[in-house]
Motif scaffolding. Sequence first.
Motif, short mmCIF file in Angstrom:
data_model
loop_
_atom_site.label_atom_id
_atom_site.label_comp_id
_atom_site.label_asym_id
_atom_site.label_seq_id
_atom_site.Cartn_x
_atom_site.Cartn_y
_atom_site.Cartn_z
N PRO A 113 0.82 -1.23 0.00
CA PRO A 113 0.00 0.00 0.00
C PRO A 113 0.84 1.27 0.00
O PRO A 113 0.40 2.31 -0.47
N ALA A 114 2.07 1.19 0.53
CA ALA A 114 2.95 2.35 0.51
C ALA A 114 3.76 2.42 -0.76
O ALA A 114 4.44 3.41 -1.03
N ASP A 115 3.75 1.35 -1.57
CA ASP A 115 4.42 1.30 -2.87
C ASP A 115 5.92 1.61 -2.79
O ASP A 115 6.51 2.12 -3.72
N GLY A 116 6.52 1.31 -1.65
CA GLY A 116 7.96 1.51 -1.50
C GLY A 116 8.39 2.95 -1.36
O GLY A 116 9.59 3.24 -1.33
N ILE A 117 7.44 3.88 -1.25
CA ILE A 117 7.77 5.29 -1.13
C ILE A 117 8.08 5.67 0.32
O ILE A 117 9.00 6.43 0.60
N PHE A 118 7.28 5.13 1.25
CA PHE A 118 7.49 5.43 2.66
C PHE A 118 7.08 4.23 3.49
O PHE A 118 6.70 3.19 2.96
N ASP A 119 7.17 4.37 4.81
CA ASP A 119 6.95 3.22 5.70
C ASP A 119 5.49 2.77 5.75
O ASP A 119 5.21 1.65 6.17
N GLY A 120 4.57 3.61 5.33
CA GLY A 120 3.17 3.20 5.26
C GLY A 120 2.26 3.76 6.34
O GLY A 120 1.04 3.64 6.24
N ASP A 121 2.83 4.37 7.37
CA ASP A 121 2.00 4.94 8.44
C ASP A 121 1.78 6.42 8.16
O ASP A 121 2.69 7.25 8.31
N TRP A 122 0.55 6.79 7.79
CA TRP A 122 0.25 8.17 7.41
C TRP A 122 0.28 9.11 8.61
O TRP A 122 0.34 10.33 8.42
N ASN A 123 0.23 8.60 9.82
CA ASN A 123 0.19 9.46 10.99
C ASN A 123 1.57 9.87 11.48
O ASN A 123 1.68 10.73 12.36
N LEU A 124 2.62 9.25 10.95
CA LEU A 124 3.97 9.59 11.35
C LEU A 124 4.56 10.67 10.45
O LEU A 124 3.91 11.14 9.50
N ALA A 125 5.79 11.06 10.72
CA ALA A 125 6.40 12.23 10.06
C ALA A 125 6.46 12.09 8.55
O ALA A 125 6.14 13.03 7.82
N ALA A 126 6.89 10.94 8.04
CA ALA A 126 7.03 10.76 6.59
C ALA A 126 5.67 10.85 5.90
O ALA A 126 5.52 11.52 4.87
N GLY A 127 4.67 10.18 6.46
CA GLY A 127 3.33 10.23 5.87
C GLY A 127 2.74 11.62 5.90
O GLY A 127 2.10 12.07 4.94
#
Length: 225
Positions: A113-127
């Motif tokens: 679901p994150a497609d290798g772009i980020f860790d997948g957690d939308w609530n953290l800094a990257a998301g």
Amino acid sequence: MAKRKVERRARKILGEEPAALVWCGIGKPIPKPPKDVHRAAGKGRLKARHHWLLYVGAVLGFFIIVPWFLLDMLGKKIDWLLNSMPSRGRQVRRTTDDGTDVPTPSTTPDRDPADGIFDGDWNLAAGQLLLRWYSQSPNSRRLVLLTQDRICVAASPRRRLSPTKADDFQIVTELGRHETRIEAETGQPRGFATFRIHFGDRSWLELGRLAAPEDADHFLRTASG
């Protein structure tokens, strides 16, 4: 290398000489976040805004290329139907020795679901950074700057920009290197090099499309050192 006016702009907004800088971007489209998360973040754009010439080209392509493509597909479909008429009605089924059907395994892998772009957690800094990506700038490009104690991400307000000439960028994210680090490898193939920003909450974001080979090489060497 980045033009002098880019370097001057970097020194001005940082207040010091950057150890390294590189224009880069997200290598893939931003995945679709959950509706409630997107709404809480202000429902910002998740796609780049393109130059008007691109839309003109798309319209011309629709009226010229699409009809030709549909006619070609129709011709192939008719040829296939004519060639397969004698064998129509027959179905191939795999069965076991007792006559029960064997389901055909799916060849489509489960999609990340994150497609290798980020860790997948939308609530953290990257998301959260991804959710604000295009509200900060309509262009997908970002300038990442390294200093001794900071990692800064800057963006230009332009829809189209030249990475060697853009000198109107502003810092949109500033991170302390005591809590954030960059994971990079030197010697990556040109055009495919990537690096990851690891945030203090253990989330990460992968960036690629590194512009200006000399800037990219110096950035990767500095970040991995």
